[in-house]
Scaffold this active site. Structure first.
Site, PDB file in Angstrom:
ATOM      1  N   GLU A 151       0.854  -1.190   0.000  1.00 34.62           N
ATOM      2  CA  GLU A 151       0.000   0.000   0.000  1.00 34.62           C
ATOM      3  C   GLU A 151       0.887   1.235   0.000  1.00 34.62           C
ATOM      4  O   GLU A 151       2.001   1.210   0.530  1.00 34.62           O
ATOM      5  CB  GLU A 151      -0.863   0.042   1.279  1.00 34.62           C
ATOM      6  CG  GLU A 151      -2.083  -0.834   1.207  1.00 34.62           C
ATOM      7  CD  GLU A 151      -2.914  -0.818   2.491  1.00 34.62           C
ATOM      8  OE1 GLU A 151      -2.540  -0.135   3.466  1.00 34.62           O
ATOM      9  OE2 GLU A 151      -3.935  -1.512   2.500  1.00 34.62           O
ATOM     10  N   ASN A 181     -12.796  -6.008  10.560  1.00 38.31           N
ATOM     11  CA  ASN A 181     -12.760  -6.931  11.689  1.00 38.31           C
ATOM     12  C   ASN A 181     -14.149  -7.529  11.867  1.00 38.31           C
ATOM     13  O   ASN A 181     -15.126  -6.801  12.023  1.00 38.31           O
ATOM     14  CB  ASN A 181     -12.315  -6.213  12.961  1.00 38.31           C
ATOM     15  CG  ASN A 181     -10.859  -5.816  12.878  1.00 38.31           C
ATOM     16  OD1 ASN A 181     -10.015  -6.607  12.448  1.00 38.31           O
ATOM     17  ND2 ASN A 181     -10.547  -4.593  13.249  1.00 38.31           N
ATOM     18  N   ARG A 186     -15.811  -9.050  14.184  1.00 39.01           N
ATOM     19  CA  ARG A 186     -16.045  -9.364  15.607  1.00 39.01           C
ATOM     20  C   ARG A 186     -16.320  -8.067  16.359  1.00 39.01           C
ATOM     21  O   ARG A 186     -16.202  -6.983  15.796  1.00 39.01           O
ATOM     22  CB  ARG A 186     -14.793 -10.010  16.190  1.00 39.01           C
ATOM     23  CG  ARG A 186     -13.563  -9.120  15.972  1.00 39.01           C
ATOM     24  CD  ARG A 186     -12.361  -9.520  16.766  1.00 39.01           C
ATOM     25  NE  ARG A 186     -11.164  -8.821  16.309  1.00 39.01           N
ATOM     26  CZ  ARG A 186     -10.798  -7.606  16.664  1.00 39.01           C
ATOM     27  NH1 ARG A 186     -11.543  -6.906  17.485  1.00 39.01           N
ATOM     28  NH2 ARG A 186      -9.702  -7.049  16.187  1.00 39.01           N
ATOM     29  N   VAL A 234     -12.459  -4.065  20.887  1.00 36.14           N
ATOM     30  CA  VAL A 234     -12.121  -3.588  22.238  1.00 36.14           C
ATOM     31  C   VAL A 234     -12.838  -2.260  22.517  1.00 36.14           C
ATOM     32  O   VAL A 234     -13.420  -2.060  23.580  1.00 36.14           O
ATOM     33  CB  VAL A 234     -10.586  -3.376  22.369  1.00 36.14           C
ATOM     34  CG1 VAL A 234     -10.235  -2.707  23.692  1.00 36.14           C
ATOM     35  CG2 VAL A 234      -9.840  -4.687  22.196  1.00 36.14           C
TER      36      VAL A 234
END
Ligand code: ADP
Length: 447
Positions: free
Chosen positions: A200, A289, A291, A294
């Protein structure tokens, strides 16, 4: 709705999930290693099963032991939290093969997004803008040179299987490319057993902005706005804000529309986060992500939503029951990650907590599994608490966080609380005008 859920995690997130279950009237099963027998999530769960010795590989990553625990206790679903098995597609598949519900997206989507190259090609095809770079995996060093001269230095070599900032190396010029290439591949092979890398453009002053998404099993997808996670050390988040000081409501709506349309077309279900680098008014997708994150509590505070409750409801097959227009944003939230680390060297500092006194008061939330007398084990992640504040404005949230940090007492072990205090009182942070490089420059200046 489920009547019993197994929580395949530990620490503050196990507790966070347990709390949502209890409010929904769902019984909980905690699993734990021998090192965590005295942990708060074990004490508060309805049932607890020891799944192995301290090493994560033999306990929190031990699929056979976790599935046995679910079977013996009669749990109907498994919540993986974050880390550990949360982004392991094989685990999600095995859970479902045993007739249990995995509280998360499909194994297919986890696998797709776990490979960052596939994630990028998928998102590009769905109309989501990317950081300029290679079209896919780099076949060899020659191709790396070609792509680098096309996109322009500096460039970043990244691991396809990357995570936690590992397997990522910058090259500022053609001279540095060969070293960056071999270092990134070696690190990727060691950390992930896969040395596929891509390239990138290395952005010089981006912000890390991510979007929280929820989808049901019936094709409905909404977003809950952005989190600004630009304050990072070694590509790891340290402090997060919702909303971003750099994003207007129109920009949020725009990227939110692009993202939710893309995920609805994919048939994405449950919680997910799209991560972007944002510079000069452009959002460039870097990864997704699949999930709970945090930093999800700051979104919960500004949107007045319980994301874990939503995950459980959606996994049980319920509909979202609201549309994008029903999602509203109120005030500003900040989260400080409190790690048991030396604030000067960042060396982990496990040990016994002699005194624990968390802050309180209006707009203050502490997600932690600590208590006085608890022994922080040396085997796991060093994050021991998340301090979250919510206030009507960003300036008030900063003042509230400073007040809460001053009240926070953790004795017996070292924590990064002094670093957070220093960040919050710095005019650069207070201005809101910072990039992903700000924190490391700040620490070089002040340490
Ligand atoms: P990981 O999965 O290892 O955390 P990410 O792709 O999410 O890797 O990137 C982590 C962080 O690394 C980003 O938040 C950003 O700070 C930095 N980063 C990633 N890609 C770039 C890039 N192209 N240019 C500049 N910084 C980047």
């Amino acid at each position: 709705m489920f009547s019993k859920i197994l929580i395949a995690n530990r620490g503050e997130i196990a507790l966070r999930i347990l709390r949502a279950c209890r409010e929904l009237g769902i019984k909980t099963v905690a699993v734990h290693s021998t090192a965590d027998a005295d942990a708060m999530h074990v004490r508060l769960a309805d049932e607890a099963v020891c799944i192995g010795p301290p090493s994560s590989r033999d306990s929190y990553l031990n699929v056979a032991a976790i599935l046995s625990a679910a079977t013996i206790t009669g749990a109907e679903a498994i919540h993986p939290g974050y880390g550990f098995l949360s982004e392991n597609a094989d685990f999600a598949e095995t859970v479902e093969a045993h007739g249990l519900v995995f509280i998360g997206p499909t194994a297919e989507h986890i696998r797709m997004m776990g490979d960052k190259i596939t994630a990028k090609t998928t998102m590009l095809a769905l109309g989501v803008p990317l950081v300029p770079g290679s079209d896919g995996e780099l076949a060899n060093l020659e191709e790396a040179h070609e792509v680098a001269s096309r996109v322009g230095y500096p460039v970043l070599i990244k691991a396809a299987a990357g995570g936690g900032g590992r397997g990522m190396k910058v090259a500022h010029s053609a001279d540095e490319l060969s070293d960056a290439w071999s270092m990134a591949r070696t690190e990727a092979r060691a950390a992930f057993g896969n040395d596929a890398v891509y390239m990138e453009k290395y952005m010089d002053r981006p912000r890390h902005i991510e979007l929280q998404i929820l989808g049901d099993n019936h094709g409905n997808v909404v977003h809950f706005g952005e989190r600004d996670c630009s304050l990072q050390r070694r590509h790891q988040k340290v402090l997060e804000e919702a909303g971003s000081p750099a994003i207007s409501a129109e920009q949020r709506d725009g990227i939110g529309r692009t993202a939710t349309e893309a995920l609805a077309r994919m048939g994405y279900r449950n919680a997910g986060t799209l991560e972007f680098l944002y510079q000069d008014g452009q959002f460039c997708f870097i990864e997704m992500n699949t999930r709970l994150q945090v930093e999800h509590p700051i979104t919960e505070m500004v949107c007045d939503v319980d994301l874990v409750r939503e995950q459980i409801r959606l996994a049980a097959g319920e509909k979202l029951g609201y549309t994008q227009a029903d999602v509203t944003f109120s005030g500003h939230a900040i989260e400080c990650r409190i790690n048991a680390e030396d604030p000067a060297t960042f060396a982990p500092c496990p040990g016994t907590v002699a005194v624990y006194h968390p802050p309180g008061g209006l707009g203050v939330r502490v997600d932690s599994a600590l208590y006085t007398g608890y022994r922080v084990p040396p085997y796991y992640d060093s994050m021991i608490a998340k301090l979250i504040v919510h206030a009507p404005t960003r300036a008030q949230a900063i003042a509230r966080m400073q007040r809460a940090l001053d009240e926070f007492v953790v004795e017996g072990i070292k924590t990064v609380i002094p670093l957070h205090r220093a960040i919050l009182e710095d005019p650069g942070f207070q201005s809101g005008n910072y990039t992903i490089h700000w924190l490391e420059q700040f620490m070089a200046r002040t340490h």
